[in-house]
Design an enzyme around this catalytic site. Structure first.
Site, short mmCIF file in Angstrom:
data_model
loop_
_atom_site.label_atom_id
_atom_site.label_comp_id
_atom_site.label_asym_id
_atom_site.label_seq_id
_atom_site.Cartn_x
_atom_site.Cartn_y
_atom_site.Cartn_z
N SER A 40 0.94 -1.11 -0.16
CA SER A 40 0.02 -0.20 0.09
C SER A 40 0.83 1.39 -0.03
O SER A 40 0.19 2.35 -0.35
CB SER A 40 -0.86 0.08 1.26
OG SER A 40 -0.18 -0.05 2.52
N ASP A 331 -2.64 8.61 7.76
CA ASP A 331 -3.43 7.93 8.33
C ASP A 331 -2.79 6.83 9.32
O ASP A 331 -1.70 7.08 9.26
CB ASP A 331 -4.35 6.85 7.11
CG ASP A 331 -3.52 6.04 6.47
OD1 ASP A 331 -2.48 5.66 6.85
OD2 ASP A 331 -4.07 5.45 5.59
N HIS A 334 0.24 5.20 7.02
CA HIS A 334 0.83 5.78 5.75
C HIS A 334 1.08 7.29 6.05
O HIS A 334 0.48 8.09 6.45
CB HIS A 334 0.05 5.62 4.64
CG HIS A 334 -0.73 4.33 4.35
ND1 HIS A 334 -1.83 3.59 4.60
CD2 HIS A 334 0.04 3.31 3.71
CE1 HIS A 334 -1.85 2.50 4.28
NE2 HIS A 334 -0.68 2.05 3.94
#
Length: 368
Positions: A40, A331, A334
């Site tokens: 991600s 977040d 990240h």
């Protein structure tokens, strides 16, 4: 002065040669192709096309992206591949491989095969169900090369791949979404941490060898960040805002062994194919001294809920900071776009404390 002795056939051949060279130039790629593999941290939207919970396709993701809309990037704006693309003079960031718009000439820019939730191991991220595991990412890379061969011919396609820049980002999920996902996880019962790290490194070596066999010749491999310091881990494991010692130990074991393994691969190949990026140190700089980088905090996520905004997902119902540039983390897991820019700056110009054996600027100068 006598006229030059140019026969008509010779002139014709010269013109024909020039036209042929121009035609060859048209089929050659403009700029350098860029390929992205991993999780991600570098996924630009492949998971949008999959039935999975590991996705970033709803607001407030993409809040600071040029379109101000979610794209599938786990960021408020640009992610690391975007910022690298901007710095290598690419016409655009490589599209997700599953994006239907990735066809024709856009294939020559490269492709992003990354998928949120994946790890080095196939059993990492099983809770996300439908993700593109690294073995399938590499299979898609092989398929991509067949598609490009049909477009520009096999020899040109091989050259495009050999001359490309490649980014590989894996490893974090093998800890947070596998070994430490639940107490007494299957892998933690199977392996003590040092043995698990050795197992990961041996499996990663197989992945990178396969990538080399598929034609990659310039590969930046990022280590894990400081796993125990992300807001998600602070929310679950920290009493007073201190990083999780156990996860920090995991990163501290994994990253040096990764660099050692990359050196071994380069030595075996006889060239510096694999470049190690010390993501742990890059993050540590702004985590330990956020103020020096213009951040007000490196502990609290901009978007989230609970302690440190570290619990659950970032959604439209979450707490949301008004100024994303003041937060190191977007977040619970990240970095923010601003933090991504700091990381890429070190990839580009960092000393050997950050980039082994050389930084991206040196690579670009050597390969130009």
């Amino acid at each position: 002065m006598s006229p030059p002795n140019t026969s008509i056939p010779a002139l014709f051949l010269n013109i024909f040669g020039l036209l042929f060279a121009l035609q060859a130039g048209v089929s050659r790629v403009e700029g350098r192709a860029f390929f992205v593999f991993g999780d991600s941290l570098v996924d630009s939207g492949n998971n949008n096309y999959l039935v999975t919970s590991a996705r970033a396709d709803s607001p407030p993701y993409g809040l600071d992206y040029p379109t101000h809309r979610p794209t599938g990037r786990f960021s408020n704006g640009f992610n690391i591949p975007d910022i690298i693309s901007q710095n290598i003079g690419a016409s655009e960031s490589p599209l997700p491989y599953l994006d239907p718009e990735l066809n024709g000439r856009r294939l020559l820019v490269g492709a992003n095969f990354a998928s949120a939730g994946v790890g080095i191991l196939n059993d990492t991220g099983i809770q996300f169900v439908n993700i593109i595991r690294i073995s399938l990412q590499l299979e898609y890379f092989r398929e991509y090369q067949q598609r490009v061969s049909a477009l520009i011919g096999a020899q040109q396609a091989k050259q495009l791949v050999n001359q490309a820049l490649v980014l590989m980002t894996l490893g974090g999920n093998d800890f947070v979404n596998n070994y430490y996902l639940v107490p007494n996880s299957a892998r933690s019962r199977q392996y003590a941490l040092p043995d698990y790290v050795r197992f990961l490194i041996s499996e990663y070596q197989k992945v990178l060898t396969r990538l080399y066999d598929l034609g990659a010749r310039r590969v930046i491999v990022t280590g894990t960040g400081p796993l125990g310091c992300v807001p998600a881990e602070l929310a679950m494991r920290s009493r007073n805002g201190e990083c999780s010692a156990e996860l920090q130990r995991a990163a501290g074991l994994f990253n040096p062994q990764l660099i050692q393994m990359l050196r071994g691969l380069n030595s075996k190949i006889g060239k510096d194919v694999f470049i190690g990026a010390n993501a742990q140190q890059m993050h540590n700089d702004f985590i330990t001294n956020p103020g020096a980088f213009g951040f007000v905090t490196s502990k609290v996520a901009c978007c989230g809920q609970g302690p440190y905004n570290g619990l659950g997902l970032c959604t439209g119902l979450s707490n949301l900071c008004p100024n994303r540039d003041q937060y190191a983390f977007w977040d619970p897991f990240h970095p923010s776009e601003k933090a991504n820019k700091i990381i890429v700056q070190q990839i580009l110009t960092g000393s050997t404390d950050y980039m082994t054996p050389m930084n991206l600027s040196t690579i670009l100068a050597m390969d130009s």
